[in-house]
Scaffold this active site. Structure first.
Site, PDB file in Angstrom:
ATOM      1  N   ASP A  19       0.845  -1.186   0.000  1.00  0.00           N
ATOM      2  CA  ASP A  19       0.000   0.000   0.000  1.00  0.00           C
ATOM      3  C   ASP A  19       0.886   1.243   0.000  1.00  0.00           C
ATOM      4  O   ASP A  19       1.373   1.679   1.050  1.00  0.00           O
ATOM      5  CB  ASP A  19      -0.911  -0.021   1.226  1.00  0.00           C
ATOM      6  CG  ASP A  19      -2.082   0.936   1.095  1.00  0.00           C
ATOM      7  OD1 ASP A  19      -2.126   1.697   0.114  1.00  0.00           O
ATOM      8  OD2 ASP A  19      -2.960   0.912   1.987  1.00  0.00           O
ATOM      9  N   ILE A  20       1.108   1.795  -1.199  1.00  0.00           N
ATOM     10  CA  ILE A  20       2.007   2.943  -1.341  1.00  0.00           C
ATOM     11  C   ILE A  20       1.331   4.130  -2.023  1.00  0.00           C
ATOM     12  O   ILE A  20       1.813   5.249  -1.939  1.00  0.00           O
ATOM     13  CB  ILE A  20       3.283   2.568  -2.126  1.00  0.00           C
ATOM     14  CG1 ILE A  20       2.908   1.915  -3.463  1.00  0.00           C
ATOM     15  CG2 ILE A  20       4.173   1.655  -1.315  1.00  0.00           C
ATOM     16  CD1 ILE A  20       4.068   1.692  -4.381  1.00  0.00           C
ATOM     17  N   LYS A  21       0.240   3.871  -2.741  1.00  0.00           N
ATOM     18  CA  LYS A  21      -0.551   4.928  -3.386  1.00  0.00           C
ATOM     19  C   LYS A  21       0.304   5.902  -4.190  1.00  0.00           C
ATOM     20  O   LYS A  21       0.134   7.121  -4.126  1.00  0.00           O
ATOM     21  CB  LYS A  21      -1.383   5.683  -2.341  1.00  0.00           C
ATOM     22  CG  LYS A  21      -2.373   4.785  -1.584  1.00  0.00           C
ATOM     23  CD  LYS A  21      -3.185   5.582  -0.586  1.00  0.00           C
ATOM     24  CE  LYS A  21      -4.194   4.709   0.140  1.00  0.00           C
ATOM     25  NZ  LYS A  21      -3.562   3.786   1.112  1.00  0.00           N
ATOM     26  N   ARG A  22       1.197   5.375  -4.994  1.00  0.00           N
ATOM     27  CA  ARG A  22       2.059   6.218  -5.804  1.00  0.00           C
ATOM     28  C   ARG A  22       1.312   6.722  -7.041  1.00  0.00           C
ATOM     29  O   ARG A  22       0.461   6.032  -7.603  1.00  0.00           O
ATOM     30  CB  ARG A  22       3.320   5.462  -6.236  1.00  0.00           C
ATOM     31  CG  ARG A  22       4.229   5.041  -5.089  1.00  0.00           C
ATOM     32  CD  ARG A  22       4.878   6.230  -4.415  1.00  0.00           C
ATOM     33  NE  ARG A  22       5.920   5.821  -3.501  1.00  0.00           N
ATOM     34  CZ  ARG A  22       5.814   5.775  -2.180  1.00  0.00           C
ATOM     35  NH1 ARG A  22       4.662   6.134  -1.611  1.00  0.00           N
ATOM     36  NH2 ARG A  22       6.814   5.384  -1.416  1.00  0.00           N
TER      37      ARG A  22
END
Length: 282
Positions: A99-102
């Site tokens: 979960d990094i939402k880049r």
């Protein structure tokens, strides 16, 4: 960069869910949870927390979802723990959704994709979360590299946080909501792939019943919000309707608060997984 022997992410996820049930559990070493486990805020405690979660859950659930920010806050030592968390969870059979939402453009988006989706990257996960708010097309490098390596991306569409509603429900130039436009864009990418494509969407289990049309998506739906954010397993059918078979419910605190024992974490995850399985079979 390409592994010709690895199946596409849609197939890998479907197989994992078939074998282990439809549940994603987050590994979120939030300071409040560290304290609840009688741990300090330091890299050593972070490692103990993460490895306990992996020991308890990686052999049980289909997907584990480490929240990168809670590792990054400890600098290089935290990143080293994240690398170990990913590696050991995968070795135990779980798929890892980082979960990094880049979200970025051009060569920068390519660099992010290489960091998390390339075959030889130290932080290579099975899938990552990405943000489309520089335009769905800006995600092309991540979508392409994921396809080449048998990995996946989950695109933020209609998230579970209340702050997201104003933007995500606003009207896109297509005439649909921004969230629906993102779902439809993912559907175009996934078209014709069996059993489903490698581009999933994030749509909170807390949104209004059948707020979005997932009928053409042909991809997985990550549904955060179970437990602490107010959503229930029983409410999933009303929210997602006929798309329910492609839903991957996600929870974190509702499981993690039952630590620090391995048995406490594992038994809670099993209970929630069994509730989801019963719903899907009902």
């Amino acid at each position: 960069m390409t592994d010709p022997l690895r199946a596409g992410f849609g197939r890998r996820l479907a197989d994992s869910v078939q074998a282990r049930g439809a549940l994603c559990v987050g590994i979120d070493p939030h300071p409040s949870l560290l304290h609840a486990w009688d741990l300090d805020e330091n890299p050593q405690s972070l490692e103990r927390f993460a490895m306990t979660a992996v020991e308890a859950l990686a052999g049980e659930v289909a997907v584990l979802k480490p929240q990168s920010a809670f590792f990054e806050v400890y600098g290089s030592a935290g990143i080293a723990v994240l690398e170990r968390t990913i590696r050991e969870a995968q070795q135990a059979g779980a798929l890892v959704l980082l979960d990094i939402k880049r979200g970025d453009i051009g060569s920068t988006m390519t660099a992010y994709a290489m960091a998390y989706l390339d075959e030889h990257a130290p932080l290579a996960a099975d899938a990552i979360t990405v943000s489309p708010y520089l335009g769905y097309g800006s995600l092309a490098p991540a979508i392409g590299i994921a396809e080449q390596t048998g990995r996946g991306v989950f695109v933020l569409a209609r998230t579970s946080n209340p702050e997201g509603a104003g933007l995500q429900q606003s009207i896109h130039g297509s005439g649909d909501s921004v969230a629906q436009y993102i779902v439809d864009s993912a559907a175009e990418t996934n078209a014709g792939t069996e059993p489903m494509g490698h581009v999933g969407v994030v749509a909170g289990a807390t949104i209004r019943p059948e707020e979005l049309d997932f009928s053409r998506l042909n991809g997985p739906i990550l549904a955060p919000g179970l437990g602490a954010q107010g959503a229930t397993v029983q409410g999933l059918r009303a929210v997602f309707g006929k798309a329910l078979p492609n839903v991957l419910p996600a929870t974190a605190r509702d499981v993690l608060r039952h630590g620090p024992t391995v048995d406490g974490l594992r038994s809670t995850a099993r209970r929630i997984r069994d509730e989801v399985t019963e719903l899907l079979q009902g």
